[in-house]
Enzyme design. Structure first.
Site, PDB file in Angstrom:
ATOM      1  N   HIS A   1       0.800  -1.221   0.000  1.00  0.00           N
ATOM      2  CA  HIS A   1       0.000   0.000   0.000  1.00  0.00           C
ATOM      3  C   HIS A   1       0.838   1.279   0.000  1.00  0.00           C
ATOM      4  O   HIS A   1       0.285   2.370  -0.084  1.00  0.00           O
ATOM      5  CB  HIS A   1      -0.924   0.026   1.221  1.00  0.00           C
ATOM      6  CG  HIS A   1      -1.956  -1.060   1.222  1.00  0.00           C
ATOM      7  ND1 HIS A   1      -2.877  -1.223   0.216  1.00  0.00           N
ATOM      8  CD2 HIS A   1      -2.203  -2.054   2.117  1.00  0.00           C
ATOM      9  CE1 HIS A   1      -3.653  -2.261   0.486  1.00  0.00           C
ATOM     10  NE2 HIS A   1      -3.255  -2.789   1.626  1.00  0.00           N
TER      11      HIS A   1
ATOM     12  N   GLU B   1      -5.289 -12.862   7.272  1.00  0.00           N
ATOM     13  CA  GLU B   1      -6.186 -11.705   7.287  1.00  0.00           C
ATOM     14  C   GLU B   1      -7.529 -11.969   6.607  1.00  0.00           C
ATOM     15  O   GLU B   1      -8.250 -11.034   6.269  1.00  0.00           O
ATOM     16  CB  GLU B   1      -5.492 -10.501   6.638  1.00  0.00           C
ATOM     17  CG  GLU B   1      -4.835 -10.794   5.299  1.00  0.00           C
ATOM     18  CD  GLU B   1      -3.982  -9.636   4.798  1.00  0.00           C
ATOM     19  OE1 GLU B   1      -4.104  -8.515   5.329  1.00  0.00           O
ATOM     20  OE2 GLU B   1      -3.203  -9.857   3.846  1.00  0.00           O
TER      21      GLU B   1
ATOM     22  N   ASP C   1      -7.897  -5.936   7.747  1.00  0.00           N
ATOM     23  CA  ASP C   1      -8.506  -6.840   6.776  1.00  0.00           C
ATOM     24  C   ASP C   1      -9.164  -8.031   7.461  1.00  0.00           C
ATOM     25  O   ASP C   1     -10.215  -8.503   7.013  1.00  0.00           O
ATOM     26  CB  ASP C   1      -7.464  -7.317   5.765  1.00  0.00           C
ATOM     27  CG  ASP C   1      -7.235  -6.315   4.647  1.00  0.00           C
ATOM     28  OD1 ASP C   1      -8.234  -5.793   4.117  1.00  0.00           O
ATOM     29  OD2 ASP C   1      -6.076  -6.052   4.301  1.00  0.00           O
TER      30      ASP C   1
END
Length: 256
Positions: free
Chosen positions: A46, A151, A177
């Site tokens: 990210h 996750e 997540d």
């Protein structure tokens, strides 16, 4: 020189506290490397880092005596071995859901006989001061680590089987997540009761398999709580979060 001994640090008192960096500015990276963290984790999934800034960030960390970990993009197994070849001490693969996912990850992250990581550690060996690259390979079998992110609901259902995989050093929890997956309706609630129960279960399962439990902590309070649960690798906050919060606090305080 030799590979930084992150495994012993993880087993030591307090484990390893890592900063979490997504910006590609070396001055920002250097500030966090001097800030008292035990390690640095570069977030490629990210963050804003590209391959060149990842390469340079890992080198900066090693030169300053801090292990560099890399959170990879989803399913980017090619970058897993490249990050290790750049000199990283550990790689973290997101969205591992099945035993097959985890085995495929181990295959690229570990040298034979544990995996099939291709030989080519020119930069890693030079960066860590090995005159003979074969010596790097021998050390890397034990000292470069592979973490599978847990996750999703499918990952949680396969947790015991994933932890049993030879060559996988540990699991790493993404609370955000995981909370979305466990909510049933896509709600982000990292501190929900269901998420907290899963986080506790993952730590206990990792310990029972002799594996390392790692996690991302949004706040210092979360970091302390996760450490008490048995997490040995804790990545806290983020560079952009710290800078943003600091800038806002400075402006607010200056206005009185």
């Amino acid at each position: 020189m030799a590979l930084l001994d992150i495994r012993s640090a993880l087993a030591g008192e307090g484990g390893v506290l890592s900063s979490w960096l997504g910006l590609n500015d070396p001055v920002v990276q250097e500030a966090f490397l001097h800030a008292g963290f035990d390690a640095v984790t570069f977030d490629i999934q990210h963050g804003l880092l590209d391959t060149a800034s990842l390469r340079d960030g890992i080198a900066l960390a090693v030169h300053l005596g801090k292990p560099a970990l890399v959170r990879l993009p989803v399913a980017d197994r090619a970058l897993a071995s490249r990050a290790l070849d750049f000199g990283a001490s550990a790689v973290i693969m997101p969205m591992i859901e099945t035993v097959d996912d985890a085995r495929a990850f181990v295959a690229v992250a570990k040298y034979p006989p544990l995996g099939q990581r291709s030989y080519g550690p020119t930069r890693a060996a030079d960066l860590h001061g090995y005159a003979d690259r074969a010596d790097y390979v021998g050390d890397a079998r034990d000292q470069t680590l592979a973490f599978a992110m847990i996750e999703t609901g499918r990952a949680l259902a396969s947790l015991e089987e994933i932890l049993a995989i030879d060559g996988l050093d540990g699991v790493f929890v993404g609370p955000s997540d995981l909370s979305i997956a466990l909510s049933g309706n896509g709600t982000l609630e990292p501190r929900s009761a269901a998420n907290e129960a899963a986080i506790s279960r993952i730590a206990a399962a990792a310990e029972s398999h002799g594996k390392i439990a790692g996690i991302y902590a949004g706040t210092p309070e979360d970091a302390r709580r996760y450490r008490a649960l048995g997490y040995r690798l804790i990545c806290v906050g983020s560079d952009i979060g710290v800078i943003t919060a600091g800038a806002r606090a400075l402006a607010a305080a200056s206005r009185g």
